[in-house]
Design a protein around this motif. Structure first.
Motif, short mmCIF file in Angstrom:
data_model
loop_
_atom_site.label_atom_id
_atom_site.label_comp_id
_atom_site.label_asym_id
_atom_site.label_seq_id
_atom_site.Cartn_x
_atom_site.Cartn_y
_atom_site.Cartn_z
N MET B 1 66.25 -24.98 120.85
CA MET B 1 65.79 -26.17 120.12
C MET B 1 64.27 -26.33 120.21
O MET B 1 63.61 -26.68 119.26
N ILE B 4 62.38 -24.28 117.72
CA ILE B 4 62.33 -24.81 116.35
C ILE B 4 61.15 -25.77 116.20
O ILE B 4 60.40 -25.71 115.23
N PHE B 5 60.98 -26.63 117.20
CA PHE B 5 59.86 -27.57 117.15
C PHE B 5 58.51 -26.83 117.23
O PHE B 5 57.54 -27.21 116.58
N ALA B 8 57.93 -25.33 113.91
CA ALA B 8 57.58 -26.40 112.97
C ALA B 8 56.11 -26.75 113.12
O ALA B 8 55.39 -26.89 112.11
N ARG B 9 55.66 -26.85 114.37
CA ARG B 9 54.24 -27.18 114.59
C ARG B 9 53.34 -26.09 114.03
O ARG B 9 52.29 -26.36 113.45
N ASP B 72 63.02 -17.95 109.23
CA ASP B 72 63.62 -18.88 110.19
C ASP B 72 64.52 -19.91 109.52
O ASP B 72 64.95 -20.87 110.17
N LEU B 73 64.78 -19.70 108.23
CA LEU B 73 65.69 -20.56 107.46
C LEU B 73 65.33 -22.04 107.61
O LEU B 73 66.20 -22.90 107.77
N LEU B 74 64.04 -22.33 107.56
CA LEU B 74 63.62 -23.72 107.73
C LEU B 74 63.71 -24.47 106.40
O LEU B 74 63.72 -23.87 105.33
#
Lengths: 344, 216
Positions: B1, B4-5, B8-9, B72-74
């Motif tokens: 998890m 992912i953050f 994202a950053r 990353d399938l974001l």
């Protein structure tokens, strides 16, 4: 013993294969959460819910019809499973919760026992009430989340990461609630047969009912691992198109409703402060999810809502128990008169 | 998890860098063209390589953003919109670079009595892009604010159209410019400078739709 339990275990497998998709469908279908992650968390929490919180619903079903023989319990679960299978084949809306109640009624008629209409009314009332309650909750949560998002500026990309986290949390809660609420459908009929003895592990004592529900939970978990991937993908991409945030709202609303109708602790807490309590009854997770999706549709202005779905749900409320009762009656007759099993 | 953050950053930082590159590139575009109009050709040429570097850096950033979003399938729900936005936004810097290069190659003669008009056209074209960038940031952080900000983009693009039209009228009404080809040449460059604003408006129009889709 396992042979007699097989009909219940099959119901459990079917529940895992289909209903887990209600909880995880959007998250997996949109690839926000990987299937393996979803399946693992789902299996873990379904078993936890079944063992820790599954007795309430089973008790209510027991009030409708307590089947004293294991052969009778096997036959009723088999009739419910057959009804689900037949109605699914006929493309009719079906729910395991409604099928098992119908099968129990079939046993009651077969045994020429009186039907407890007060309990039956309470059970059927929850079928109608649960999707409505989920819809109301999802409307409330929708406006709540929108209010928060309008005030808290979260970057789209970070929101995506946060939504994944929330979807996993809601999925875990939904899985727990599914296990707690729906285990009665799978194993409830076997409770009066007292199949397993209590086991004392020194520190903690596991009751026979918890062992039974744990086994049922395992069968649900097996259904999740072996057959739910395809269903999840279908639910996620075809049945309802929600964005990840609204999907989270729908799953959370449904999980709360399933929890409300399953938690003895919550029921006790509400009773202690003088609040009206929710009856502990297995409800349909599929219909609850549909209620949540309709709630989102209403909150977004009521466009594109397929009201035909409501008619199909209402049809299911009546058709499923009637068909299951008929099937149960016939199967019980066959078991008693052809296989000479004691089903009463 | 946590990863992912962290990712994202990383993407947020790349998007912000990409937007800053565009702002810097159009600022250099404006400064360089103003120097061209003032006849400071050395300074003008110096800025050309800086714009090209920014354009190349933006291409790399665009690729990185695209690759990470897919691998990353974001943001599965908005991925197409975000990539479409980044692609069209990249066109703004591409056009600015091409127009700049055309000035450097073709070296159109800007008459003294036209300099102010060309300066004004360059300013409003760049201003349109400067109005676009906060709209893009709003799309990512505060989609409800996009509509108001995009209104500013439309306003300045309209101003750029007016400035372009003024130049064209002056050029074709002029008796000082005898050769028709020279008039055509100036018209062409007025249109080219204005095309930066046109591209910014095209991005803004996409953005309006994407922002509606992003609202819950």
């Amino acid at each position: 013993m396992l042979l007699f339990l097989s009909s219940g275990l099959f119901l459990g497998w079917s529940l895992g294969a289909n209903d887990a998709a209600n909880v995880w469908g959007t998250a997996v279908g949109t690839r926000m959460v990987r299937f393996r992650t979803a399946a693992f968390i789902c299996a873990l929490f379904v078993i936890a819910g079944a063992v820790a919180g599954g007795s309430g619903g089973a008790e209510t079903l027991g009030k409708l019809a307590a089947i004293p023989t294991i052969a009778g319990a096997f036959t009723v679960a088999l009739a419910a499973a057959l009804s689900v299978f037949l109605m699914t084949k006929a493309a009719l809306p079906v729910s395991t919760s409604q099928a098992i109640v119908g099968a129990l009624l079939g046993w009651t008629f077969f045994a020429r026992k009186p039907v407890d209409f007060a309990v039956l009314g309470r059970i059927m009332g929850t079928w109608v009430f649960s999707p409505i309650l989920t819809a109301l909750l999802s409307i409330l949560l929708y406006f709540g989340v929108r209010f928060v998002l309008a005030r808290v500026r979260v970057h789209l990309i970070r929101m995506d990461a946060l939504t994944r986290f929330l979807l996993i949390g809601a999925g875990a809660f939904g899985s727990y609630s599914l296990g707690a609420n729906n285990i009665a459908n799978v194993m409830g009929v076997f409770v009066p047969s007292q199949i397993f003895p209590n086991v004392n592990l020194g520190v903690v004592e596991i009751t026979g009912v918890q062992l039974l529900f744990g086994l049922g939970g395992l069968s649900i978990a097996l259904g999740v691992f072996t057959y739910s991937k395809q269903v999840m993908t279908t639910v996620g991409s075809e049945i309802y198109r929600l964005n990840p945030v609204t999907a989270f709202i729908v799953v959370l609303s449904s999980a709360i409703v399933l929890f409300l109708f399953a938690s003895e602790g919550l029921q006790e807490a509400m009773r202690s402060v003088g609040l009206p309590t929710f009856p502990l009854v297995p409800v349909s997770s599929s219909q609850s999810i549909v209620g949540g999706v309709i709630g989102i549709g209403v909150a977004q202005g009521g466009h594109n809502i397929r009201y035909g779905v409501l008619g199909r749900i209402a049809l299911g409320w009546l058709a499923t128990p009637v068909i299951a009762a008929l099937v149960a009656f016939v199967v019980l007759y066959v078991m008693q008169n052809v296989f000479a099993l004691s089903v009463l | 998890m946590y990863s992912i953050f962290r990712k994202a950053r990383g993407i947020e930082a790349n998007i912000e860098k990409f937007l800053k590159n565009i702002e810097t590139a159009v600022d250099l575009f404006e400064l360089g063209l103003k120097e061209y109009f003032s006849g400071k050709m050395d300074r003008f040429e110096e800025r050309c390589s800086a714009i090209r570097e920014l354009e190349s850096d933006s291409d790399s950033l665009r690729f990185d953003i695209k690759f990470t979003l897919y691998s990353d399938l974001l943001i599965p729900d908005s991925r197409g919109d975000v990539l479409g936005l980044i692609e069209t936004l990249d066109n703004v810097i591409d056009i600015a670079e091409k127009v700049y290069l055309q000035f450097s190659i073709e070296q159109p003669i800007i008459y003294d009595w036209l300099v102010e008009d060309f300066r004004a056209l360059t300013e409003v074209s760049v201003k349109t892009v400067h109005m676009l960038i906060p709209s893009i940031r709003a799309f990512f952080n505060e989609p409800r604010a996009v509509a108001d900000r995009v209104g500013q983009v439309h306003f300045w693009e309209h101003e750029a159209d007016d400035a372009e039209l003024r130049i064209k009228r002056k050029v074709f009404a002029s008796e000082e410019i005898e050769q028709f080809s020279r008039k055509m040449h100036l018209r062409y460059f007025a249109e080219k400078i204005s095309s930066v604003a046109d591209m910014a408006e095209a991005v803004a129009e996409r953005l309006e739709v994407y922002a509606i889709k992003r609202e819950l």
